[in-house]
Design an enzyme around this catalytic site. Structure first.
Site, short mmCIF file in Angstrom:
data_model
loop_
_atom_site.label_atom_id
_atom_site.label_comp_id
_atom_site.label_asym_id
_atom_site.label_seq_id
_atom_site.Cartn_x
_atom_site.Cartn_y
_atom_site.Cartn_z
CB SER A 131 -12.26 7.71 9.48
OG SER A 131 -13.01 8.64 8.73
CD GLU A 172 -20.88 7.52 12.01
OE1 GLU A 172 -20.31 8.55 11.61
OE2 GLU A 172 -22.12 7.41 12.08
CG ASP A 229 -31.65 15.27 14.79
OD1 ASP A 229 -31.78 16.50 14.66
OD2 ASP A 229 -31.02 14.55 13.99
CG PHE A 231 -31.18 6.58 7.26
CD1 PHE A 231 -31.61 6.87 8.53
CD2 PHE A 231 -29.83 6.75 6.96
CE1 PHE A 231 -30.73 7.34 9.50
CE2 PHE A 231 -28.94 7.22 7.90
CZ PHE A 231 -29.39 7.51 9.18
CG HIS A 265 -16.45 9.21 8.53
ND1 HIS A 265 -15.63 8.89 9.58
CD2 HIS A 265 -17.72 9.09 9.00
CE1 HIS A 265 -16.35 8.59 10.65
NE2 HIS A 265 -17.62 8.70 10.32
P1 FAD Z 1 -25.87 22.18 14.16
O1 FAD Z 1 -24.55 22.51 13.61
O2 FAD Z 1 -26.27 22.81 15.45
O3 FAD Z 1 -26.96 22.52 13.02
C1 FAD Z 1 -28.30 22.11 13.17
C2 FAD Z 1 -29.24 23.11 12.48
O4 FAD Z 1 -29.24 24.36 13.16
C3 FAD Z 1 -28.87 23.45 11.03
O5 FAD Z 1 -30.07 23.61 10.31
C4 FAD Z 1 -28.12 24.78 11.12
O6 FAD Z 1 -28.28 25.57 9.96
C5 FAD Z 1 -28.76 25.43 12.34
N1 FAD Z 1 -27.82 26.16 13.19
C6 FAD Z 1 -26.54 25.80 13.48
N2 FAD Z 1 -26.00 26.67 14.35
C7 FAD Z 1 -26.96 27.60 14.63
C8 FAD Z 1 -27.01 28.74 15.47
N3 FAD Z 1 -25.95 29.11 16.20
N4 FAD Z 1 -28.16 29.47 15.54
C9 FAD Z 1 -29.25 29.11 14.79
N5 FAD Z 1 -29.24 28.03 13.97
C10 FAD Z 1 -28.12 27.28 13.88
N6 FAD Z 1 -26.62 12.49 15.68
C11 FAD Z 1 -26.59 11.89 16.89
O7 FAD Z 1 -27.55 12.02 17.66
N7 FAD Z 1 -25.52 11.14 17.28
C12 FAD Z 1 -24.42 10.98 16.52
O8 FAD Z 1 -23.48 10.30 16.91
C13 FAD Z 1 -24.41 11.61 15.23
N8 FAD Z 1 -23.33 11.54 14.40
C14 FAD Z 1 -23.29 12.25 13.23
C15 FAD Z 1 -22.13 12.25 12.47
C16 FAD Z 1 -22.05 12.98 11.28
C17 FAD Z 1 -20.77 12.98 10.50
C18 FAD Z 1 -23.20 13.70 10.82
C19 FAD Z 1 -23.15 14.45 9.53
C20 FAD Z 1 -24.37 13.71 11.58
C21 FAD Z 1 -24.43 13.00 12.79
N9 FAD Z 1 -25.56 13.02 13.61
C22 FAD Z 1 -25.56 12.38 14.83
C23 FAD Z 1 -26.77 13.71 13.18
C24 FAD Z 1 -26.82 15.18 13.71
O9 FAD Z 1 -26.85 15.19 15.11
C25 FAD Z 1 -28.08 15.81 13.14
O10 FAD Z 1 -27.95 16.00 11.75
C26 FAD Z 1 -28.52 17.11 13.82
O11 FAD Z 1 -29.82 17.44 13.33
C27 FAD Z 1 -27.63 18.30 13.55
O12 FAD Z 1 -26.44 18.21 14.20
P2 FAD Z 1 -25.28 19.31 13.91
O13 FAD Z 1 -24.19 19.01 14.84
O14 FAD Z 1 -25.00 19.39 12.48
O15 FAD Z 1 -26.09 20.63 14.38
#
Ligand code: FAD
Length: 277
Positions: free
Chosen positions: A4, A6, A98, A205, A255
């Site tokens: 895939s 991105e 973020d 980055f 990916h």
């Molecule tokens: P989460 O799963 O919420 O985790 C974030 C942090 O919080 C981690 O340290 C985790 O340990 C902690 N955590 C998780 N759940 C809980 C909970 N319930 N209680 C307390 N702590 C918790 N960013 C963008 O803005 N746009 C995008 O399109 C984008 N695409 C991405 C695609 C991929 C494949 C990846 C790997 C990252 C992408 N990101 C994107 C970056 C991502 O948004 C950041 O890395 C962000 O900081 C974390 O997102 P997450 O969904 O992993 O968060």
């Protein structure tokens, strides 16, 4: 094994036209299982994401919009979900995102697990939900163990599969997959792959997103200075080797973080004999 690709949403119509040509190059050479389109936190790229998703979907390819929840309200997320559902989109990447510095509060969602739950509550099983995984730990993780626990939680509340942050050390990936499996979770964890095409940009980055560039790779890249041809040739070799190890171990998919370019990914996939010519 699925491939895939991105993309990020281009800012101009020229950029969108260029991306359309790049998508056609990918289709001709690689025929990826799906394209995904990033979404800026707080809705900062919302219009561009929607436009890019519509373009790819309209051309008949499978597309997975990313949806990052920080800074978004439930009402806005519900609106986006019904829009995607009406279009016939079946796949999505659910993320926390973020917040850009200085940009407000987290809002109604704090973590990706809440978004996954919300998507399921609004649209049941309509979407195949991908979530993010961090083989080298998320930069804000309290501990590697807790990070894996939170990842597992995202799956337990409804994620179907995952895409990892990019990495250059496949042992971190293998261990992550093992630890998730030891917790009784067995969804496909697709490896996120970053083609190396630059030195300074990649190092900056990677520091920001917590991906480790091994010392030997870092030193080699720095030693090439402005010699972009050598950087690209070396990068291609390193990333091809990484993919070869992952494929040999049975990775469910690769990916590619294409950065809206075709050539670096197509060269690697050609080396892997995954392209048509
Ligand atoms: P989460 O799963 O919420 O985790 C974030 C942090 O919080 C981690 O340290 C985790 O340990 C902690 N955590 C998780 N759940 C809980 C909970 N319930 N209680 C307390 N702590 C918790 N960013 C963008 O803005 N746009 C995008 O399109 C984008 N695409 C991405 C695609 C991929 C494949 C990846 C790997 C990252 C992408 N990101 C994107 C970056 C991502 O948004 C950041 O890395 C962000 O900081 C974390 O997102 P997450 O969904 O992993 O968060």
């Amino acid at each position: 094994m699925e491939i895939s690709i991105e993309f990020f949403p281009p800012k101009t119509t020229d950029g969108l036209d260029r991306l359309e040509k790049i998508r056609q190059q990918y289709n001709a050479q690689l025929n990826p299982a799906f394209y995904s389109v990033t979404y800026g936190a707080g809705g900062s790229t919302q219009a561009g994401t929607l436009q890019t998703v519509r373009m790819i979907h309209g051309a008949g390819d499978v597309v997975a919009p990313h949806l990052s929840c920080v800074g978004n309200t439930r009402a806005l997320v519900a609106e986006l979900l019904s829009h995607y559902k009406e279009l016939g989109i079946k796949k999505m990447v659910a993320l926390r995102g973020d917040l850009p510095s200085g940009m407000g509060q987290y809002g109604e969602f704090h973590h990706a697990n809440e978004l996954v739950e919300y998507i399921r509550s609004q649209t049941q099983d309509w979407f195949h939900i991908e979530v993010a995984a961090y083989p080298e730990s998320h930069p804000q993780a309290k501990s590697p163990e807790k990070d894996i626990d939170f990842f597992v939680q995202k799956v337990r509340v409804g994620a179907n599969s995952a895409i990892t942050q990019y990495f250059f050390n496949c042992d971190a990936y293998f261990r992550f997959v093992d630890e998730v499996s030891r917790r009784g979770v067995d969804v496909p964890i697709v490896a996120g792959i970053m083609p190396i095409t630059s030195s300074a940009q990649l190092l900056r980055f990677s520091d920001a997103c917590g991906a480790e560039v091994p010392r030997w790779v870092r030193l080699r890249l720095q030693s090439f200075g402005d010699d972009t041809l050598s950087i690209k040739a070396f990068g291609e070799e390193v990333v091809t080797n990484l993919c070869e190890k992952l494929i040999a171990s049975g990775v469910p998919g690769l990916h590619f973080y294409s950065l809206n370019q075709a050539e670096p990914t197509l060269r690697i996939t050609k080396n892997l004999k995954l392209t048509k010519s």
